[in-house]
Scaffold this motif. Structure first.
Motif, PDB file in Angstrom:
ATOM      1  N   LYS A  76       0.818  -1.219   0.000  1.00  0.00           N
ATOM      2  CA  LYS A  76       0.000   0.000   0.000  1.00  0.00           C
ATOM      3  C   LYS A  76       0.854   1.271   0.000  1.00  0.00           C
ATOM      4  O   LYS A  76       0.315   2.376   0.080  1.00  0.00           O
ATOM      5  N   ALA A  77       2.168   1.121  -0.080  1.00  0.00           N
ATOM      6  CA  ALA A  77       3.061   2.275  -0.066  1.00  0.00           C
ATOM      7  C   ALA A  77       3.147   2.907  -1.443  1.00  0.00           C
ATOM      8  O   ALA A  77       2.910   2.260  -2.465  1.00  0.00           O
ATOM      9  N   ARG A  78       3.506   4.188  -1.462  1.00  0.00           N
ATOM     10  CA  ARG A  78       3.676   4.882  -2.735  1.00  0.00           C
ATOM     11  C   ARG A  78       4.920   4.382  -3.441  1.00  0.00           C
ATOM     12  O   ARG A  78       5.962   4.176  -2.824  1.00  0.00           O
ATOM     13  N   ILE A  79       4.824   4.160  -4.738  1.00  0.00           N
ATOM     14  CA  ILE A  79       5.958   3.724  -5.552  1.00  0.00           C
ATOM     15  C   ILE A  79       6.823   4.935  -5.876  1.00  0.00           C
ATOM     16  O   ILE A  79       6.317   6.025  -6.148  1.00  0.00           O
ATOM     17  N   ASP A  80       8.135   4.760  -5.836  1.00  0.00           N
ATOM     18  CA  ASP A  80       9.062   5.827  -6.177  1.00  0.00           C
ATOM     19  C   ASP A  80       8.785   6.297  -7.602  1.00  0.00           C
ATOM     20  O   ASP A  80       8.939   5.542  -8.570  1.00  0.00           O
ATOM     21  N   HIS A  81       8.380   7.546  -7.755  1.00  0.00           N
ATOM     22  CA  HIS A  81       8.008   8.078  -9.073  1.00  0.00           C
ATOM     23  C   HIS A  81       9.172   8.061 -10.045  1.00  0.00           C
ATOM     24  O   HIS A  81       8.971   8.018 -11.262  1.00  0.00           O
TER      25      HIS A  81
END
Length: 270
Positions: A76-81
């Protein structure tokens, strides 16, 4: 996953009947240069080797897509853009332009693992700022337009499971309902279509009016869910202008030993 999809539908439509859809066009694969002409600003978003979504240029340096494409389904963490690459006009192993992401702006009210319902769908939108603008005469960013009325004809260009190596066009599908800032459309989407642009053709030119957030089933019919784009896009542009979002000043580059995938790509669930 099926239970999750049905919960979305119940949350949005527990009290609202759907309009009947008129005759829709079939999906048409854009395999050749001539087929793809005019659609080069739609591209595949390769997400850190974990999967892919669809995105579209709305300015030389801005890609519009779905917010959930930027989150890991397990953690559920944000993926490194910086590990997301936009492949403009990706078709049969080649793109018209390749760009890495400099900054990502997600709708401030979007919650990836939040309560299922219309609010999550209408806020499921993001803007990706490219490290370098795409200034190519064959890649023309799309304009956006106001939300379509119920019953209006729209179209979609997307990548998806089983068709990840070339985009497919459905020129005519329809808006079946508008509820609480979300649209229900009869467009044919599948896993990987997340973030795909939904177009109106007012005046003969394609203009983006929504992006694909999810697919679902209503009364036995497959439908696509997306935001009513006007207000969310205005909020995203304001966030971008204010310097908000996730970003860095490091130049995007291909990491040594990495390879672009022409086939076998994973997909991100819409």
């Amino acid at each position: 996953m099926l239970r999750f999809i049905r919960l979305i539908i119940y949350a949005i439509f527990s009290f609202a009947p759907l309009a009947s859809a008129a005759q829709d066009a079939q999906l048409r694969r854009l395999d050749t240069i001539d087929d793809n002409r005019g659609w080069e600003a739609v591209g595949r978003l390769d997400v850190d080797g974990r999967g892919f979504c669809t995105g579209a240029l709305i300015a030389p340096n801005l890609v519009l897509t779905a917010a959930h494409c930027l989150f890991d389904t397990d953690s559920k963490a944000r993926i490194d853009h910086e590990k997301i690459e936009f492949l403009a006009g990706w078709r049969n192993g080649r793109a018209t332009a390749y760009r890495w992401i400099k900054r990502a702006v997600v709708h401030p009210e979007y919650v990836y693992d939040g309560e299922v319902g219309a609010e999550r769908v209408r806020n499921d939108v993001a803007l990706l700022e490219l490290h370098h603008p795409i200034r190519n005469t064959t890649v023309r960013p799309f304009d956006t337009n106001t939300r379509p009325r119920e019953g209006a004809a729209v179209g979609v260009v997307s990548y998806a499971r089983g068709r990840s190596d070339a985009p497919s066009l459905q020129e005519i599908c329809h808006v079946m309902a508008r509820q609480q800032g979300a649209l229900v459309m009869s467009c044919d989407v599948d896993f990987g279509s997340s973030g795909a642009p939904i177009f109106s053709f007012v005046g003969g030119e394609p203009q983006i009016v929504s992006v694909v957030s999810a697919k679902a089933t209503v009364n036995g019919q497959q439908v696509a869910l997306g935001t009513q784009l006007e207000v969310p896009l205005e909020i995203l542009r304001a966030e971008l202008a204010a310097g908000n979002g996730y970003g860095s000043t490091a130049a995007g580059r291909v990491v040594a030993g990495s390879a672009r995938r022409a086939d076998g790509a994973k997909f991100i669930k819409p």
